[in-house]
Design an enzyme around this catalytic site. Structure first.
Site, PDB file in Angstrom:
ATOM      1  N   SER A   1       0.852  -1.107  -0.081  1.00 58.01           N
ATOM      2  CA  SER A   1       0.312   0.039  -0.060  1.00 58.01           C
ATOM      3  C   SER A   1       0.813   1.175  -0.063  1.00 58.01           C
ATOM      4  O   SER A   1       2.136   1.045  -0.061  1.00 58.01           O
ATOM      5  CB  SER A   1      -0.961   0.079   1.095  1.00 58.01           C
ATOM      6  OG  SER A   1      -0.181  -0.053   2.437  1.00 58.01           O
TER       7      SER A   1
ATOM      8  N   GLY B   1       0.612  -8.080   7.627  1.00 59.56           N
ATOM      9  CA  GLY B   1       0.448  -7.852   9.117  1.00 59.56           C
ATOM     10  C   GLY B   1       1.614  -6.926   9.640  1.00 59.56           C
ATOM     11  O   GLY B   1       1.521  -6.798  11.178  1.00 59.56           O
TER      12      GLY B   1
ATOM     13  N   CYS C   1      -0.395   2.439 -13.090  1.00 60.96           N
ATOM     14  CA  CYS C   1      -0.958   3.121 -11.686  1.00 60.96           C
ATOM     15  C   CYS C   1      -0.003   4.355 -11.186  1.00 60.96           C
ATOM     16  O   CYS C   1      -0.766   5.303 -10.739  1.00 60.96           O
ATOM     17  CB  CYS C   1      -0.916   2.040 -10.502  1.00 60.96           C
ATOM     18  SG  CYS C   1      -2.174   0.705 -10.926  1.00 60.96           S
TER      19      CYS C   1
ATOM     20  N   SER D   1      -7.151 -13.567   1.895  1.00 63.54           N
ATOM     21  CA  SER D   1      -6.197 -14.222   1.271  1.00 63.54           C
ATOM     22  C   SER D   1      -5.194 -15.096   1.994  1.00 63.54           C
ATOM     23  O   SER D   1      -4.957 -15.022   3.224  1.00 63.54           O
ATOM     24  CB  SER D   1      -5.042 -13.133   0.961  1.00 63.54           C
ATOM     25  OG  SER D   1      -3.838 -13.782   0.611  1.00 63.54           O
TER      26      SER D   1
END
Length: 390
Positions: A136, A178, A360, A198
């Site tokens: 991200s 995580g 992107c 996932s």
């Protein structure tokens, strides 16, 4: 391979993308689009049927690039900036492509959609993400920050916005591999829970919890966000980073309703998501090949849905340029590991992924998409400091 009528039709079609000069190159001919010295060349190894370009300009060009029927002489990123800056000139037959544009948002469908992207393989993602395995937008506090440092910055920034205290409980919806929860447990000693669809992320996160000896602090569940209300658990803080794009336009209110069901009164909720200025369909090539079912919301529709849950907005921030830089780092890492990636996937996949990362980045550059963080409280919280606490 080369149809002269199709070639002529293609030249006519591309002449409208004349903001900057470039060359169209065919086997025997080349054509200048725009005025001035061309900055790149679009080299067609075969013509594209004009109806394909009219049905979906994005899919037609994307597939041609993936198949090697179209190559770029020059910088791919710069060429994509040119075309994506003129996306209002792209064509799309929504009726013909309805199943791609509007797929099912059922639990079963969304699980398959998520797994089709995130379960490609942890070994693949480890090659071009940084050591945190953060997939991200990073946060570049300094111009020379490495990708790793910028991802650490991003997580630190989010955790500081959440105003965490020792012993608090934190839910991460769409927790990825995580890292955010691991940092929260280490630095703030909070009890964290992550949920994901996932299986690859679930397995890796469980392994990381054990390696970090954080079993007393962290858990991860394979769970759909729609199952949160009946779970029976509540949290002091909720965060979701880069997951809302998989929810679907008709489910934004449902998503916030589910957050509301598990967030304690006066709790803080931070939502980090890619956004658009207006409510538009997500790019058809991206939906077909990269993020099936993906939809990019507008900022205003998310803000509007939050009001229905008594979510009081404390802060909204746009990190658009940070995501452009993040994607360029990923694209560089991808290219630096092509020798290993080519042993995992074929040339078509490699060209597809290269196009995805650069497209992107280019879309963030031209402002076609943004990256917003929204911080809210559930109800009125008068216990926070008067000035910014992060």
């Amino acid at each position: 391979m080369f149809d002269k009528l199709e070639e002529k039709a293609m030249v006519h079609f591309f002449n409208k993308f004349d903001k900057n000069p470039f060359l169209l190159k065919f086997k025997d001919n080349q054509y200048l689009v725009g005025k001035g010295e061309p900055t790149f060349v679009v080299d067609f190894k075969k013509t594209i049927p004009i109806m394909d370009l009219l049905n979906s300009t994005s899919i037609a060009l994307g597939e041609a690039y993936m198949n090697g029927d179209l190559t770029i002489e020059g910088n791919l990123y710069d060429a994509l900036i040119h075309f994506l800056g003129q996306m209002d000139k792209f064509s799309l037959n929504e009726t013909l492509l309805d199943k791609i544009i509007h797929p099912s948002n059922s639990k079963e469908s969304q699980e398959k959609q998520v797994q089709s992207h995130y379960d490609i393989g942890n070994d693949f993602y480890k090659l071009w993400l940084d050591e945190t395995m953060s997939y991200s937008c990073a946060y570049f506090k300094n111009e020379d920050d490495t990708l790793y440092q910028a991802q650490v910055n991003k997580v630190d920034y989010i955790l500081s916005k959440l105003y965490l205290k020792e012993g608090m409980s934190l839910l991460d919806i769409g927790c990825g591999w995580g890292f955010l929860l691991i940092e929260a447990a280490k630095k703030y000693k909070v009890k964290g829970t992550g949920i994901t669809l996932s299986r690859e992320q679930y397995k890796e996160f469980k392994s990381r919890i054990q390696k970090e000896h954080l079993e007393d602090y962290l858990t991860v569940e394979l769970m759909d966000y729609r199952d949160l209300p009946k779970w029976g658990k509540t949290f002091d803080r909720v965060v979701s980073v880069g997951m809302l794009e998989h929810v679907g336009r008709e489910n934004y209110q449902l998503f916030n309703d589910c957050v509301n069901a598990v967030l304690k009164d006066n709790g803080l909720y931070l939502l980090h998501f890619i956004s658009q200025l207006k409510e538009m369909e997500t790019d058809s090539w991206m939906k077909k090949y990269i993020f099936p079912g993906g939809v990019i919301p507008s900022l205003r529709e998310i803000v509007s849905s939050m009001g229905n849950n008594d979510f009081h907005i404390l802060d909204i921030e746009n990190l658009r340029r940070h995501y452009e830089k993040t994607l360029l780092c990923w694209a560089d890492n991808f290219h630096n590991h092509l020798d290993k990636i080519s042993g995992m996937f074929d040339e078509k996949f490699i060209r597809m992924w290269d196009l995805y990362l650069n497209a992107c980045a280019a879309n963030f550059h031209v402002g076609g998409i943004d990256l917003h963080q929204i911080l809210v409280t559930k109800g009125v919280n008068n216990e926070l400091p008067l000035t910014r606490w992060y």
